[in-house]
Design a protein around this motif. Structure first.
Motif: not given
Length: 559
Positions: A144-152
């Motif tokens: 989730l943190l990696l996906l959140a970073h991609a979203t950001w």
């Protein structure tokens, strides 16, 4: 004896009682702590290297790397090991710190440095040291943190960011696979270590039992390898072989001592023929004559060809074996003799009574002499029958009744004076020095022992004053003793060896049961009887002494 095994399907949480003590998990914990310190040092070194190369640096990234170094060192030094069961202090101080640090570095990503591979460290740590929920939860958090970073990143730069989402998804998938595999391997490691510890405990218990059994065996045991080296012995082997066997350091060569060369040769035959061997071998002793030993060998079974067989050698002293056989024969003979004695009593009583009635009507001296001979021999047979039956009763009554305590000196004085008056024997001296000593002994049994010993002494002693002496004393062990000494000729060694055996006598007209009955009565009361040749004073003559050492009066002994 059976030992339960862990079910392969057991959930990780069911091993909680064991994981806290698992040495394997403790080693993994130390490995993860060392890995965290190494990663922290590398991160700080990369920041310093970028600074040296003149790249643009972010002070926040440098500070974060330095703080991560300090946190990793403190956790490695002070954090105690315990399995991670949930999102608690242990998880926050290690895995939580790693996720926050690596996510922050990923957000502050400078240049071409990619921090994504570092997420494998907290994922592995959660999967190995935590429950399945902790492992999967940690992996999900990293994904989730990696996906959140991609979203950001997409929000900041709305260009074609699909590769970043795909990379984050693939990385998360890989982390889930790694977490599942690592968790299963950790579970298997923990189960196998638990089984190994239980098996080791069982092996240690069996080894202790085997050692105890071997130590207490009456047979000697030697364990020998194919090179003739002795790896284990027991006290019975030392008693049988002698020659300082117990003082030798294991392993030692069996053929090193000349007296044991036949044993080494028999062990070699066992290995060469691969079959059990049995042989009677004379073994030389450090003192005295050689001892006849029955030797039996067996080879240990091996499950694979790489394991070497051992020769287990059993040693049995033939003298002890013959003594046991002789004891069994004597017991059978005693039972038969008792049965015969019962059958003899009635016809013997009829013979005695008929002889007495016949003697009343006889006038001829020659006829009277014949009836007297019949009566004397009938009385002799009656005494033999009584002795046989007394022995049978003594052996059947194995439990010592409480009875009453007797004061040794006055009782011995009374019994001795009765015997002197009855036997009309002169020159008997009394020296009673066990004043106040109480012993637990039946008076009638003590009378029978004393009369028997005094009759034997009178048969061989001289007529001078003091040729028979009765003494009492307290020995060095604190046991009251009764001694009957006479100045008779020394007994032959062959006679001494069989003194207390039944039906053995140097007199043709004796039943040979007197001393045997004395020994039986003494053993029944916890006393011991023995014989020795000694003098009563440095200048006095040698004589034969029979002694009885009594048990303490307070102790109730059973045979």
């Amino acid at each position: 004896m059976t030992w339960s095994r862990s079910d392969p399907a057991t959930d990780w949480s069911s091993l909680e009682h064991f994981s806290g003590e698992s040495s394997a998990l403790q080693r993994l914990w130390r490995g993860f702590m060392a890995a965290r310190c190494f990663v922290a040092a590398v991160l700080l070194l990369l920041q310093a290297l970028a600074m040296v190369l003149g790249q643009s640096m972010q002070p926040a990234a440098v500070a974060l790397s330095a703080g991560y170094v300090i946190a990793a060192l403190l956790a490695a030094r002070f954090a105690p090991f315990k399995p991670i069961r949930g999102v608690g202090g242990a998880w926050l101080s290690t895995i939580g710190v790693d996720l926050v640090t690596f996510t922050a570095l990923q957000v502050m990503q400078v240049g071409s440095i990619n921090y994504t591979p570092l997420f494998a460290l907290p994922v592995l740590m959660g999967a190995v040291l935590g429950t399945s929920a902790v492992g999967l939860g940690t992996t999900a958090a990293a994904t989730l943190l990696l996906l959140a970073h991609a979203t950001w990143f997409w929000l900041e730069q709305p260009t074609d960011t699909s590769p970043r989402f795909v990379q984050a998804a693939l990385t998360g998938t890989g982390l889930f696979v790694v977490a599942l595999l690592a968790h299963e391997l950790a579970r298997r490691l923990t189960r196998e270590e638990a089984v190994a510890q239980r098996n080791r405990g069982a092996a240690q218990m069996h080894a202790l039992v085997n050692d105890l059994v071997i130590e207490t065996l009456s047979e000697g045991v030697l364990v020998i390898d194919a090179q003739g080296q002795v790896h284990a012995t027991n006290p019975a082997a030392d008693a049988i072989l002698g020659q300082g066997l117990a003082e030798l350091a294991l392993p030692f060569a069996l053929s090193a001592h000349p007296a044991w060369a036949p044993l080494a040769a028999l062990a070699g035959q066992t290995f060469s023929r691969r079959t059990p061997q049995s042989k009677e071998i004379p073994v030389a002793q450090a003192q005295g004559t050689a001892r006849e030993v029955r030797v039996r060998t067996r080879l240990t079974q091996t499950r694979d060809r790489h394991t070497e067989s051992l020769c287990v050698m059993f040693l049995q002293d033939l003298r002890e074996l013959e003594a046991r056989i002789r004891t069994e024969k004597l017991a059978a003979m005693g039972r038969m003799s008792a049965a015969v004695a019962h059958e003899i009593r009635n016809p013997l009583a009829a013979i005695t009574q008929a002889s007495a009635l016949l003697g009343e009507d006889l006038v001829d001296p020659a006829h009277r002499q014949l009836t007297t001979m019949v009566q004397q021999n009938a009385q002799r047979l009656s005494r033999i029958v009584d002795d046989v039956l007394d022995v049978a009763r003594a052996r059947q009554q194995r439990v010592l009744p409480l009875g009453e305590q007797i004061i040794l000196d006055p009782t011995v004085r009374t019994l001795a004076e009765e015997w002197v008056q009855h036997a009309q024997r002169q020159g008997v001296l009394l020296a009673l020095d066990a004043t106040g000593s109480d012993v637990r002994f039946d008076v009638e049994h003590l009378r029978r022992i004393l009369v028997n010993l005094l009759d034997n002494a009178a048969r061989y002693a001289g007529d001078r004053e003091g040729s028979i002496q009765i003494t009492t004393r307290v020995n060095s062990a604190g046991r009251p003793c009764l001694q009957i000494w006479s100045d008779g000729a020394p007994l032959e060694p062959a006679v001494q060896r069989h003194l207390f055996e039944p039906f053995f006598s140097s007199e043709s007209r004796s039943s040979g049961l007197g001393l045997f009955l004395c020994r039986e009565l003494c053993e029944r009361h916890g006393a011991t009887i023995g014989y020795e040749r000694r003098t009563l004073s440095p200048t006095g003559p040698e004589g034969n002494e029979f002694f009885v050492a009594f048990a303490a009066a307070e102790t109730r002994l059973t045979q």
